[in-house]
Design a protein around this motif. Structure first.
Motif, short mmCIF file in Angstrom:
data_model
loop_
_atom_site.label_atom_id
_atom_site.label_comp_id
_atom_site.label_asym_id
_atom_site.label_seq_id
_atom_site.Cartn_x
_atom_site.Cartn_y
_atom_site.Cartn_z
N ILE A 10 0.84 -1.20 0.00
CA ILE A 10 0.00 0.00 0.00
C ILE A 10 0.87 1.25 0.00
N ALA A 11 1.96 1.22 0.80
CA ALA A 11 2.86 2.38 0.85
C ALA A 11 3.51 2.61 -0.51
N GLU A 12 3.88 1.52 -1.19
CA GLU A 12 4.49 1.65 -2.50
C GLU A 12 3.49 2.20 -3.52
N GLN A 13 2.24 1.74 -3.42
CA GLN A 13 1.20 2.27 -4.30
C GLN A 13 0.98 3.76 -4.06
N GLU A 14 1.02 4.16 -2.78
CA GLU A 14 0.85 5.57 -2.45
C GLU A 14 2.03 6.39 -2.98
N ARG A 15 3.25 5.83 -2.85
CA ARG A 15 4.42 6.53 -3.40
C ARG A 15 4.31 6.66 -4.92
N LEU A 16 3.84 5.59 -5.56
CA LEU A 16 3.66 5.63 -7.01
C LEU A 16 2.59 6.66 -7.38
#
Length: 551
Positions: free
Chosen positions: A152-158
């Motif tokens: 989820i954090a990676e998706q938010e960063r993306l």
């Protein structure tokens, strides 16, 4: 029956021993398999739980125990009553309570939840399954909970990266658009100022005929500037078109002077349109704008000169041709704008219709021209196609559906003789405009038309005059006014005081945006700035053709 001999008894014992050994081996294998499965589950990345129908914990793997210890400070034990050890964990219990009846009903499903305090949320994907015995009876339930917090954090960063990229692209487009607008407007303002300066000189020299020609040049440049503003305003919305039957040959003939003033002298303009071809039903002003845009693009593609051709022909599109053009089969008028310029590469041609795309230097083009022409053509039920070869020129093809009505075609009318206006009694007109120069000009025009004029610069003072003085025969008001009362509110108050109250609303913004609260009421006209004074006179005549019936 044969007697059992010692030999056969020994064989039987050996066979029994062999079977026992085999069963023991199979038991060992099963036990080893169970142990292996247990080890795999225990070391799985998933948090694994199983409970009976009474919500007693039957199994919990090592990952789940470590998760509880790390984030909750305790470790559940086999046999614990789940609602009891989760009594102080309302976030978990609140999510478990509604799903447990679904498990006991035999439903398998997936859920995604977030647990923990707002500043330390953990995200989990949970796969729920009913726990069945050998007879397929439901004995409880189990679940695999996967920690997807990092995903989820990676998706938010993306997402943030994409937003930053979009913002960067938007700012680049705004910069390109601003530069292009400044370039176009500076050209137009330069021609207006130059024409006015020369007209002033010619007046001092008593060369009246030259003055009239120069004023016409300045007027045409101002109209082009107004058209540019309207196209920019229309770019962010679907345009409100006013289609009518149009004879393209007559329309293009009426554009000759405008096109020649927009292209260079060393470009040869050839009008190949023919009389008697099919008419089309379209907004004539927008078609003029579209053709002028294409001519200007052709001009820019021929810096050393060349030939610009405009032609049209009837086209009957069969199913295959219509499919390739993404239009319904039928009768279309095919308009072509050809140039002998530098042409486009395949990559440029593929992007030519994209908003803000331009091959011109920064500040010398908005990149909106072709995209707006394409949008207008598609909105009118037609199609635009581009053929181009580097070094050999470009052809822009417009396919517009044939007009099937019997309404007379749009003529290229000569300018109306304003001196031959019908005589009428003087009317009392209220004019409300906050811009001083325009207020002065409009007031003078209304007086020259023979009307009595009340002039106000804000909505509040105009409203007081409406409430306490004699009512006017006509209200002309800007939509955006200072004083806390805008033109729409003023018009509504006027309608409340007068039956069939005629109103002319003036706006410098997009008409669709100005009318966001509703389209004009009966006996209400809308004029978009800038407008020709002739158009104002026509609206007044139309609205005051009969006397206003005041209360």
């Amino acid at each position: 029956m044969q007697p059992v001999t010692q030999a056969s008894y020994e064989q039987l014992q050996a066979r029994v021993a062999e079977l026992e050994t085999l069963l023991a081996q199979r038991g060992d294998i099963a036990q080893a398999n169970n142990n292996l499965l247990g080890e795999l589950v225990d070391n799985s990345l998933a948090n694994v739980f199983a409970a009976d129908r009474k919500m007693r914990l039957l199994a919990i793997n090592r990952t789940a125990r470590e998760t509880f210890q790390r984030w909750r400070g305790f470790v559940p034990q086999i046999g614990d009553y789940i609602p009891q050890f989760l009594a102080n964990q309302p976030d978990i219990m609140g999510r478990l309570a509604p799903v447990w009846p679904r498990l006991l009903a035999g439903e398998a499903f997936i859920d995604t939840i977030a647990l923990g305090p707002p500043d330390a949320l953990r995200h989990y994907e949970i796969r729920y399954h009913p726990l069945l015995d050998a007879q397929q009876r439901i004995q409880g339930g189990y679940m695999f909970a996967y920690d997807i917090t990092e995903r989820i954090a990676e998706q938010e960063r993306l997402h943030q990266t994409e937003e930053a990229l979009r913002q960067s692209q938007k700012m680049e487009a705004v910069g390109q658009l601003t530069g292009g607008i400044a370039h176009d407007f500076n050209n137009l303002l330069g021609s207006i100022l130059g024409a006015l300066e020369l007209a002033e000189q010619r007046l001092s020299q008593h060369r009246v005929s030259d003055t009239a020609r120069l004023l016409e040049v300045g007027k045409n440049s101002a109209l082009r500037a107004a058209s540019l503003v309207q196209r920019l305003l229309a770019f962010s919305r679907q345009q409100t078109l006013l289609p009518q039957p149009v004879d393209v040959q007559r329309l293009v003939a009426g554009m000759h002077d405008l096109i020649r003033s927009s292209i260079d002298a060393h470009i040869d303009l050839q009008d190949r349109t023919l009389a008697g071809q099919w008419s089309i039903r379209i907004d004539p002003q927008q078609l003029e704008n579209a053709l002028l845009n294409l001519c200007i693009n052709a001009r820019d593609a021929m810096p050393l000169g060349g030939t610009l051709r405009i032609g049209c022909e009837n086209a009957e599109l069969d199913d295959e041709q219509a499919r390739r053009l993404d239009v319904p089969p039928g009768q279309f008028l095919h308009i072509r704008v050809d140039d002998t310029g530098m042409g486009m590469s395949k990559d440029v041609m593929q992007r030519a219709l994209d908003p803000f795309f331009t091959t011109k230097p920064m500040g010398q083009g908005t990149g909106l021209g072709l995209s707006m022409v394409y949008g207008f053509v598609r909105q009118s039920g037609g199609q635009l196609r581009i053929d181009s070869t580097p070094g050999q020129g470009t052809s822009v093809h417009l396919y517009l559906p044939r007009n099937e009505s019997t309404t007379p075609e749009h003529p290229c009318a000569a300018p109306e003789n304003t001196d031959a206006r019908p005589l009428h009694r003087p009317h009392r007109i209220m004019l409300v405009e906050d811009q001083a120069t325009l207020r002065l000009v409009l007031g003078e025009v209304l007086k020259e038309l023979g009307h009595e004029v009340q002039v106000f610069e804000d909505g509040r003072s105009a409203l007081q005059a409406l409430q306490h003085g004699p009512l006017p025969d006509l209200l002309i008001t800007d939509v955006g006014l200072p004083g806390g009362i805008d033109g729409n509110q003023l018009a509504e108050a006027y309608r409340g005081l007068a039956n069939e109250a005629p109103v002319i609303l003036i706006t410098g913004y997009d008409i669709a945006c100005s009318m966001a609260l509703g389209w004009p009421a009966e006996r209400t006209e809308v004029l978009s700035k800038p407008f020709e004074l002739k158009a104002l006179g026509e609206r007044i005549d139309r609205l005051l053709g009969v006397d206003a019936h005041l209360r």
